[in-house]
Design an enzyme around this catalytic site. Structure first.
Site, PDB file in Angstrom:
ATOM      1  CB  ALA A  67     -81.360  59.968  40.008  1.00 41.54           C
ATOM      2  N   GLY A 112     -81.743  59.900  34.766  1.00 39.19           N
ATOM      3  CA  GLY A 112     -82.440  58.440  35.207  1.00 39.19           C
ATOM      4  C   GLY A 112     -83.653  57.613  34.662  1.00 39.19           C
ATOM      5  CD  GLU A 115     -79.398  55.855  33.653  1.00 33.84           C
ATOM      6  OE1 GLU A 115     -79.646  57.098  34.406  1.00 33.84           O
ATOM      7  OE2 GLU A 115     -77.907  55.693  33.509  1.00 33.84           O
ATOM      8  CD  GLU A 135     -77.397  61.423  34.148  1.00 39.03           C
ATOM      9  OE1 GLU A 135     -77.282  61.296  32.998  1.00 39.03           O
ATOM     10  OE2 GLU A 135     -78.012  60.581  34.538  1.00 39.03           O
TER      11      GLU A 135
HETATM   12  C1  HXC Z   1     -84.983  66.476  41.191  1.00 41.49           C
HETATM   13  C2  HXC Z   1     -85.984  68.039  40.454  1.00 41.49           C
HETATM   14  C3  HXC Z   1     -85.306  67.941  39.200  1.00 41.49           C
HETATM   15  C4  HXC Z   1     -84.888  66.236  39.752  1.00 41.49           C
HETATM   16  C5  HXC Z   1     -86.340  68.696  38.043  1.00 41.49           C
HETATM   17  N1  HXC Z   1     -86.634  68.586  40.069  1.00 41.49           N
HETATM   18  N2  HXC Z   1     -85.247  67.904  37.922  1.00 41.49           N
HETATM   19  N3  HXC Z   1     -85.871  67.673  41.613  1.00 41.49           N
HETATM   20  N4  HXC Z   1     -83.887  65.916  41.019  1.00 41.49           N
HETATM   21  N5  HXC Z   1     -83.710  65.426  38.542  1.00 41.49           N
HETATM   22  C6  HXC Z   1     -87.386  70.048  40.241  1.00 41.49           C
HETATM   23  C7  HXC Z   1     -86.762  71.050  40.158  1.00 41.49           C
HETATM   24  O1  HXC Z   1     -86.294  71.404  41.235  1.00 41.49           O
HETATM   25  C8  HXC Z   1     -88.111  72.443  40.104  1.00 41.49           C
HETATM   26  O2  HXC Z   1     -88.326  71.834  42.076  1.00 41.49           O
HETATM   27  C9  HXC Z   1     -89.408  71.711  39.602  1.00 41.49           C
HETATM   28  O3  HXC Z   1     -89.272  70.031  39.802  1.00 41.49           O
HETATM   29  C10 HXC Z   1     -89.461  71.953  38.364  1.00 41.49           C
HETATM   30  O4  HXC Z   1     -88.172  72.094  38.163  1.00 41.49           O
HETATM   31  P1  HXC Z   1     -87.918  73.210  36.985  1.00 41.49           P
HETATM   32  O5  HXC Z   1     -86.656  73.137  37.278  1.00 41.49           O
HETATM   33  O6  HXC Z   1     -88.124  74.376  37.830  1.00 41.49           O
HETATM   34  O7  HXC Z   1     -88.420  73.372  35.618  1.00 41.49           O
HETATM   35  P2  HXC Z   1     -87.932  73.687  34.410  1.00 41.49           P
HETATM   36  O8  HXC Z   1     -87.243  75.268  34.825  1.00 41.49           O
HETATM   37  O9  HXC Z   1     -89.036  72.967  33.442  1.00 41.49           O
HETATM   38  O10 HXC Z   1     -86.602  72.900  33.848  1.00 41.49           O
HETATM   39  C11 HXC Z   1     -87.268  71.535  34.089  1.00 41.49           C
HETATM   40  C12 HXC Z   1     -85.854  70.685  33.126  1.00 41.49           C
HETATM   41  C13 HXC Z   1     -84.923  71.009  34.938  1.00 41.49           C
HETATM   42  C14 HXC Z   1     -84.780  71.040  32.449  1.00 41.49           C
HETATM   43  C15 HXC Z   1     -85.587  69.147  33.498  1.00 41.49           C
HETATM   44  O11 HXC Z   1     -85.861  70.569  36.251  1.00 41.49           O
HETATM   45  C16 HXC Z   1     -84.005  70.315  35.264  1.00 41.49           C
HETATM   46  O12 HXC Z   1     -82.755  70.181  33.920  1.00 41.49           O
HETATM   47  N6  HXC Z   1     -83.244  68.654  35.959  1.00 41.49           N
HETATM   48  C17 HXC Z   1     -82.728  68.105  36.148  1.00 41.49           C
HETATM   49  C18 HXC Z   1     -82.534  66.894  35.308  1.00 41.49           C
HETATM   50  C19 HXC Z   1     -81.775  66.323  34.985  1.00 41.49           C
HETATM   51  O13 HXC Z   1     -79.757  66.674  35.621  1.00 41.49           O
HETATM   52  N7  HXC Z   1     -81.839  65.170  35.275  1.00 41.49           N
HETATM   53  C20 HXC Z   1     -80.221  63.791  36.172  1.00 41.49           C
HETATM   54  C21 HXC Z   1     -80.516  63.765  36.754  1.00 41.49           C
HETATM   55  S1  HXC Z   1     -78.392  63.091  38.009  1.00 41.49           S
HETATM   56  P3  HXC Z   1     -89.028  72.849  42.805  1.00 41.49           P
HETATM   57  O14 HXC Z   1     -89.183  72.722  44.282  1.00 41.49           O
HETATM   58  O15 HXC Z   1     -87.972  73.778  42.848  1.00 41.49           O
HETATM   59  O16 HXC Z   1     -90.830  73.774  42.187  1.00 41.49           O
HETATM   60  C22 HXC Z   1     -79.154  61.153  37.231  1.00 41.49           C
HETATM   61  C23 HXC Z   1     -78.506  60.090  37.559  1.00 41.49           C
HETATM   62  C24 HXC Z   1     -79.469  58.514  36.904  1.00 41.49           C
HETATM   63  O17 HXC Z   1     -80.414  61.259  36.601  1.00 41.49           O
HETATM   64  C25 HXC Z   1     -78.473  57.877  37.798  1.00 41.49           C
HETATM   65  C26 HXC Z   1     -77.919  57.722  39.512  1.00 41.49           C
HETATM   66  C27 HXC Z   1     -77.286  56.875  39.727  1.00 41.49           C
END
Ligand code: HXC
Length: 261
Positions: A67, A112, A115, A135
Protein backbone atom coordinates in the site's frame (compact mmCIF):
# COMPACT_ATOMS: atom_id res chain seq x y z
CA UNK A 1 -2.33 9.04 -18.21
CA UNK A 2 -5.94 8.42 -17.17
CA UNK A 3 -7.10 6.69 -13.99
CA UNK A 4 -7.75 3.54 -16.03
CA UNK A 5 -4.07 3.45 -17.08
CA UNK A 6 -3.25 2.70 -13.44
CA UNK A 7 -4.27 -0.87 -14.18
CA UNK A 8 -3.68 -1.96 -17.77
CA UNK A 9 -5.86 -4.50 -19.49
CA UNK A 10 -4.67 -6.80 -22.31
CA UNK A 11 -6.81 -9.45 -23.93
CA UNK A 12 -5.51 -12.58 -25.64
CA UNK A 13 -8.42 -14.86 -26.56
CA UNK A 14 -10.11 -15.98 -23.35
CA UNK A 15 -7.28 -14.71 -21.13
CA UNK A 16 -7.00 -11.19 -19.76
CA UNK A 17 -3.82 -9.80 -18.22
CA UNK A 18 -4.25 -7.01 -15.70
CA UNK A 19 -1.10 -5.04 -14.93
CA UNK A 20 -0.85 -2.70 -11.94
CA UNK A 21 0.85 0.23 -13.62
CA UNK A 22 2.55 2.69 -11.32
CA UNK A 23 6.15 1.64 -11.83
CA UNK A 24 7.75 4.83 -10.45
CA UNK A 25 6.29 3.95 -7.04
CA UNK A 26 6.91 0.22 -7.54
CA UNK A 27 3.17 -0.15 -8.26
CA UNK A 28 2.18 0.87 -4.72
CA UNK A 29 -1.56 0.78 -4.09
CA UNK A 30 -3.30 4.07 -3.34
CA UNK A 31 -7.04 4.83 -3.51
CA UNK A 32 -6.89 5.52 -7.26
CA UNK A 33 -5.04 2.30 -8.06
CA UNK A 34 -7.41 0.27 -5.90
CA UNK A 35 -10.45 1.84 -7.59
CA UNK A 36 -8.93 1.21 -11.05
CA UNK A 37 -8.23 -2.41 -10.10
CA UNK A 38 -11.79 -2.79 -8.83
CA UNK A 39 -13.20 -1.49 -12.13
CA UNK A 40 -10.99 -3.85 -14.16
CA UNK A 41 -12.00 -6.80 -12.01
CA UNK A 42 -15.69 -5.93 -12.44
CA UNK A 43 -15.20 -5.79 -16.22
CA UNK A 44 -13.52 -9.19 -16.45
CA UNK A 45 -15.99 -10.76 -14.01
CA UNK A 46 -18.90 -9.58 -16.17
CA UNK A 47 -17.35 -10.68 -19.50
CA UNK A 48 -18.40 -14.26 -20.20
CA UNK A 49 -15.76 -14.53 -22.95
CA UNK A 50 -12.99 -14.14 -20.34
CA UNK A 51 -12.15 -17.44 -18.75
CA UNK A 52 -8.90 -16.75 -16.88
CA UNK A 53 -7.03 -13.73 -15.57
CA UNK A 54 -3.32 -13.06 -15.01
CA UNK A 55 -2.42 -10.31 -12.56
CA UNK A 56 1.04 -8.75 -12.61
CA UNK A 57 2.97 -5.52 -12.03
CA UNK A 58 4.46 -3.04 -14.48
CA UNK A 59 8.21 -2.88 -14.99
CA UNK A 60 10.81 -5.39 -13.95
CA UNK A 61 11.19 -4.47 -10.28
CA UNK A 62 7.87 -4.96 -8.58
CA UNK A 63 4.63 -6.85 -8.59
CA UNK A 64 3.27 -4.41 -5.98
CA UNK A 65 5.54 -3.02 -3.23
CA UNK A 66 2.62 -2.52 -0.88
CA UNK A 67 0.00 0.00 0.00
CA UNK A 68 1.17 3.55 -0.67
CA UNK A 69 3.11 4.64 2.40
CA UNK A 70 2.95 8.32 1.43
CA UNK A 71 -0.85 8.10 1.24
CA UNK A 72 -1.09 6.29 4.58
CA UNK A 73 1.35 8.49 6.49
CA UNK A 74 -1.19 11.17 7.42
CA UNK A 75 -4.23 8.91 7.81
CA UNK A 76 -6.27 8.88 10.98
CA UNK A 77 -8.37 6.03 12.35
CA UNK A 78 -11.34 6.50 10.02
CA UNK A 79 -9.20 6.95 6.90
CA UNK A 80 -7.23 3.81 7.78
CA UNK A 81 -10.43 1.84 8.33
CA UNK A 82 -11.86 3.05 5.01
CA UNK A 83 -8.62 2.20 3.22
CA UNK A 84 -8.47 -1.31 4.70
CA UNK A 85 -12.13 -1.87 3.85
CA UNK A 86 -11.67 -0.62 0.30
CA UNK A 87 -8.67 -2.90 -0.22
CA UNK A 88 -10.46 -5.86 1.32
CA UNK A 89 -13.45 -5.27 -0.92
CA UNK A 90 -11.24 -5.26 -4.02
CA UNK A 91 -9.27 -8.34 -2.95
CA UNK A 92 -12.53 -10.13 -2.19
CA UNK A 93 -13.60 -9.51 -5.80
CA UNK A 94 -10.65 -11.72 -6.80
CA UNK A 95 -11.57 -14.37 -4.26
CA UNK A 96 -15.21 -14.39 -5.32
CA UNK A 97 -14.67 -14.10 -9.07
CA UNK A 98 -15.91 -17.24 -10.78
CA UNK A 99 -12.75 -17.45 -12.89
CA UNK A 100 -9.17 -18.35 -12.04
CA UNK A 101 -6.84 -15.48 -11.21
CA UNK A 102 -3.11 -16.21 -11.48
CA UNK A 103 -0.61 -13.89 -9.82
CA UNK A 104 2.58 -13.51 -11.89
CA UNK A 105 4.90 -12.05 -9.26
CA UNK A 106 7.69 -10.36 -11.18
CA UNK A 107 9.45 -8.55 -8.31
CA UNK A 108 8.60 -7.11 -4.89
CA UNK A 109 5.33 -8.39 -3.43
CA UNK A 110 5.40 -6.65 -0.08
CA UNK A 111 2.66 -5.71 2.37
CA UNK A 112 -0.53 -5.07 0.41
CA UNK A 113 1.22 -6.46 -2.68
CA UNK A 114 1.90 -9.74 -0.92
CA UNK A 115 -1.72 -9.72 0.27
CA UNK A 116 -2.86 -9.17 -3.31
CA UNK A 117 -0.86 -12.21 -4.43
CA UNK A 118 -2.17 -14.29 -1.51
CA UNK A 119 -5.77 -13.81 -2.58
CA UNK A 120 -5.09 -15.10 -6.11
CA UNK A 121 -5.78 -18.73 -6.94
CA UNK A 122 -2.24 -19.59 -8.05
CA UNK A 123 1.01 -17.73 -7.47
CA UNK A 124 3.78 -18.08 -10.05
CA UNK A 125 6.91 -16.04 -9.46
CA UNK A 126 10.13 -14.95 -11.04
CA UNK A 127 13.33 -16.11 -9.37
CA UNK A 128 13.86 -12.39 -8.60
CA UNK A 129 10.59 -11.99 -6.69
CA UNK A 130 10.61 -10.99 -3.02
CA UNK A 131 7.78 -11.56 -0.61
CA UNK A 132 7.00 -10.24 2.83
CA UNK A 133 4.63 -8.47 5.17
CA UNK A 134 6.90 -5.69 6.50
CA UNK A 135 4.11 -3.59 8.06
CA UNK A 136 5.41 -3.90 11.65
CA UNK A 137 8.52 -2.04 10.46
CA UNK A 138 6.15 0.86 9.75
CA UNK A 139 4.38 0.59 13.10
CA UNK A 140 1.24 -1.03 11.68
CA UNK A 141 0.01 -4.51 10.79
CA UNK A 142 -1.17 -5.97 7.48
CA UNK A 143 -4.65 -4.70 6.67
CA UNK A 144 -5.72 -6.38 3.43
CA UNK A 145 -6.27 -9.82 4.97
CA UNK A 146 -2.59 -10.80 5.19
CA UNK A 147 -2.50 -11.97 8.80
CA UNK A 148 -5.48 -14.25 8.21
CA UNK A 149 -4.78 -15.58 4.72
CA UNK A 150 -1.08 -16.18 5.40
CA UNK A 151 -1.82 -18.07 8.63
CA UNK A 152 -4.34 -20.24 6.79
CA UNK A 153 -1.91 -20.86 3.94
CA UNK A 154 1.40 -21.50 5.69
CA UNK A 155 0.28 -22.16 9.27
CA UNK A 156 0.13 -20.08 12.43
CA UNK A 157 3.78 -20.18 13.43
CA UNK A 158 5.30 -19.53 10.02
CA UNK A 159 2.83 -16.67 9.52
CA UNK A 160 3.79 -15.20 12.90
CA UNK A 161 7.45 -15.38 11.91
CA UNK A 162 6.70 -13.49 8.72
CA UNK A 163 4.36 -10.91 10.24
CA UNK A 164 6.23 -10.33 13.49
CA UNK A 165 9.74 -10.00 12.01
CA UNK A 166 8.59 -8.08 8.94
CA UNK A 167 11.35 -9.91 7.05
CA UNK A 168 11.53 -10.01 3.27
CA UNK A 169 11.86 -13.50 1.79
CA UNK A 170 13.31 -14.86 -1.43
CA UNK A 171 11.20 -16.46 -4.13
CA UNK A 172 12.85 -19.80 -3.27
CA UNK A 173 11.76 -19.51 0.36
CA UNK A 174 8.24 -18.55 -0.70
CA UNK A 175 8.15 -21.63 -2.88
CA UNK A 176 9.61 -23.86 -0.14
CA UNK A 177 6.76 -23.02 2.21
CA UNK A 178 4.12 -23.54 -0.47
CA UNK A 179 3.16 -19.95 -1.17
CA UNK A 180 4.48 -20.01 -4.71
CA UNK A 181 3.69 -22.93 -6.95
CA UNK A 182 6.38 -22.52 -9.64
CA UNK A 183 9.44 -20.30 -10.08
CA UNK A 184 10.50 -19.10 -13.52
CA UNK A 185 13.38 -17.13 -14.95
CA UNK A 186 12.26 -13.47 -15.12
CA UNK A 187 12.02 -13.55 -18.93
CA UNK A 188 9.87 -16.71 -18.85
CA UNK A 189 7.38 -15.73 -16.14
CA UNK A 190 4.67 -14.14 -18.28
CA UNK A 191 4.74 -16.94 -20.85
CA UNK A 192 4.39 -19.46 -18.04
CA UNK A 193 1.53 -17.53 -16.42
CA UNK A 194 -0.28 -17.11 -19.75
CA UNK A 195 0.18 -20.75 -20.61
CA UNK A 196 -1.28 -21.80 -17.22
CA UNK A 197 -4.16 -19.36 -17.77
CA UNK A 198 -4.79 -20.69 -21.29
CA UNK A 199 -4.83 -24.25 -19.97
CA UNK A 200 -7.40 -23.33 -17.31
CA UNK A 201 -9.38 -21.38 -19.92
CA UNK A 202 -9.82 -24.60 -21.91
CA UNK A 203 -11.42 -26.44 -18.97
CA UNK A 204 -15.12 -26.32 -18.15
CA UNK A 205 -15.78 -22.77 -16.88
CA UNK A 206 -18.59 -23.81 -14.55
CA UNK A 207 -16.47 -26.61 -13.11
CA UNK A 208 -13.54 -24.21 -12.60
CA UNK A 209 -15.79 -21.73 -10.83
CA UNK A 210 -17.25 -24.39 -8.58
CA UNK A 211 -13.81 -25.84 -7.81
CA UNK A 212 -12.48 -22.40 -6.84
CA UNK A 213 -15.53 -21.63 -4.73
CA UNK A 214 -15.57 -24.93 -2.93
CA UNK A 215 -11.86 -24.86 -2.07
CA UNK A 216 -12.10 -21.29 -0.74
CA UNK A 217 -15.35 -21.88 1.15
CA UNK A 218 -14.44 -25.33 2.38
CA UNK A 219 -11.26 -24.09 4.05
CA UNK A 220 -13.46 -21.99 6.34
CA UNK A 221 -15.59 -24.98 7.39
CA UNK A 222 -15.20 -28.23 9.34
CA UNK A 223 -14.17 -31.05 6.98
CA UNK A 224 -17.49 -32.91 7.15
CA UNK A 225 -19.49 -29.78 6.22
CA UNK A 226 -17.00 -28.97 3.46
CA UNK A 227 -17.31 -32.44 1.98
CA UNK A 228 -21.10 -32.11 1.94
CA UNK A 229 -20.71 -28.81 0.08
CA UNK A 230 -18.34 -30.51 -2.36
CA UNK A 231 -20.92 -33.22 -3.11
CA UNK A 232 -23.55 -30.54 -3.79
CA UNK A 233 -21.15 -28.65 -6.06
CA UNK A 234 -20.24 -31.88 -7.87
CA UNK A 235 -23.93 -32.51 -8.46
CA UNK A 236 -24.47 -28.94 -9.69
CA UNK A 237 -22.01 -29.64 -12.51
CA UNK A 238 -24.53 -32.19 -13.78
CA UNK A 239 -26.99 -29.37 -14.42
CA UNK A 240 -24.70 -28.09 -17.18
CA UNK A 241 -24.32 -28.92 -20.85
CA UNK A 242 -20.56 -28.80 -20.26
CA UNK A 243 -20.73 -31.95 -18.11
CA UNK A 244 -22.38 -33.82 -21.00
CA UNK A 245 -19.90 -32.34 -23.46
CA UNK A 246 -16.85 -33.13 -21.32
CA UNK A 247 -17.81 -36.74 -20.78
CA UNK A 248 -19.12 -37.29 -24.33
CA UNK A 249 -15.91 -35.82 -25.77
CA UNK A 250 -13.86 -38.21 -23.65
CA UNK A 251 -15.87 -41.20 -24.83
CA UNK A 252 -15.70 -40.01 -28.45
CA UNK A 253 -11.93 -39.51 -28.07
CA UNK A 254 -12.03 -35.84 -29.09
CA UNK A 255 -11.22 -32.57 -27.27
CA UNK A 256 -14.15 -31.09 -25.37
CA UNK A 257 -15.56 -27.74 -26.47
CA UNK A 258 -16.98 -26.03 -23.40
CA UNK A 259 -19.42 -23.14 -23.56
CA UNK A 260 -19.77 -22.34 -19.87
CA UNK A 261 -23.40 -23.55 -19.86
C1 HXC B 1 4.90 4.33 -1.61
C2 HXC B 1 6.77 3.36 -2.49
C3 HXC B 1 6.46 2.15 -1.87
C4 HXC B 1 5.27 2.07 -1.10
C5 HXC B 1 8.29 1.90 -2.95
N1 HXC B 1 7.92 3.17 -3.15
N2 HXC B 1 7.42 1.26 -2.18
N3 HXC B 1 6.00 4.45 -2.36
N4 HXC B 1 4.53 3.19 -0.99
N5 HXC B 1 4.86 0.94 -0.51
C6 HXC B 1 8.58 4.20 -3.94
C7 HXC B 1 9.79 4.76 -3.21
O1 HXC B 1 9.40 5.74 -2.28
C8 HXC B 1 10.60 5.33 -4.35
O2 HXC B 1 10.02 6.54 -4.75
C9 HXC B 1 10.32 4.32 -5.48
O3 HXC B 1 9.13 3.64 -5.12
C10 HXC B 1 11.45 3.29 -5.62
O4 HXC B 1 11.64 2.69 -4.35
P1 HXC B 1 13.07 2.70 -3.60
O5 HXC B 1 12.76 2.56 -2.14
O6 HXC B 1 13.89 3.85 -4.03
O7 HXC B 1 13.71 1.37 -4.19
P2 HXC B 1 14.71 0.38 -3.44
O8 HXC B 1 15.73 1.15 -2.66
O9 HXC B 1 15.18 -0.56 -4.49
O10 HXC B 1 13.81 -0.42 -2.39
C11 HXC B 1 12.74 -1.22 -2.86
C12 HXC B 1 11.87 -1.63 -1.65
C13 HXC B 1 11.49 -0.34 -0.86
C14 HXC B 1 12.65 -2.58 -0.74
C15 HXC B 1 10.64 -2.34 -2.19
O11 HXC B 1 10.93 0.59 -1.80
C16 HXC B 1 10.49 -0.59 0.23
O12 HXC B 1 10.83 -1.09 1.32
N6 HXC B 1 9.24 -0.19 0.00
C17 HXC B 1 8.19 -0.26 0.99
C18 HXC B 1 7.72 -1.67 1.16
C19 HXC B 1 6.68 -1.78 2.29
O13 HXC B 1 6.95 -1.45 3.44
N7 HXC B 1 5.45 -2.22 1.93
C20 HXC B 1 4.37 -2.35 2.87
C21 HXC B 1 3.59 -1.07 2.94
S1 HXC B 1 2.33 -1.16 4.17
P3 HXC B 1 10.94 7.84 -5.08
O14 HXC B 1 9.92 8.90 -5.35
O15 HXC B 1 11.79 8.08 -3.89
O16 HXC B 1 11.71 7.42 -6.31
C22 HXC B 1 1.10 -2.00 3.45
C23 HXC B 1 -0.17 -2.13 4.25
C24 HXC B 1 -1.23 -2.88 3.50
O17 HXC B 1 1.21 -2.49 2.39
C25 HXC B 1 -2.56 -2.80 4.21
C26 HXC B 1 -3.22 -1.49 4.14
C27 HXC B 1 -4.58 -1.43 4.80
Amino acid sequence: MTQDDLVLHARDGAVVTLTVNRPKALNALNFDVLHALGRRLDEVAADSEVRAVVLTGSGDRAFVAGADIAAMQTMGYLDALAFAQLGNGILTKIEQMRKPVIAAVNGFALGGGCELALVCDVILASTKAKFGLPEVSLGVIPGFGGTQRLARLIGRNAAKHWVMTGDVYSAEEAQRIGLVYHLHEPGDLMDAALSTARKMAMRGPFALAEAKHIINRGLQLPLSAAIELEAAAFARCFLTADQREGMTAFLEKRPAVFTGH
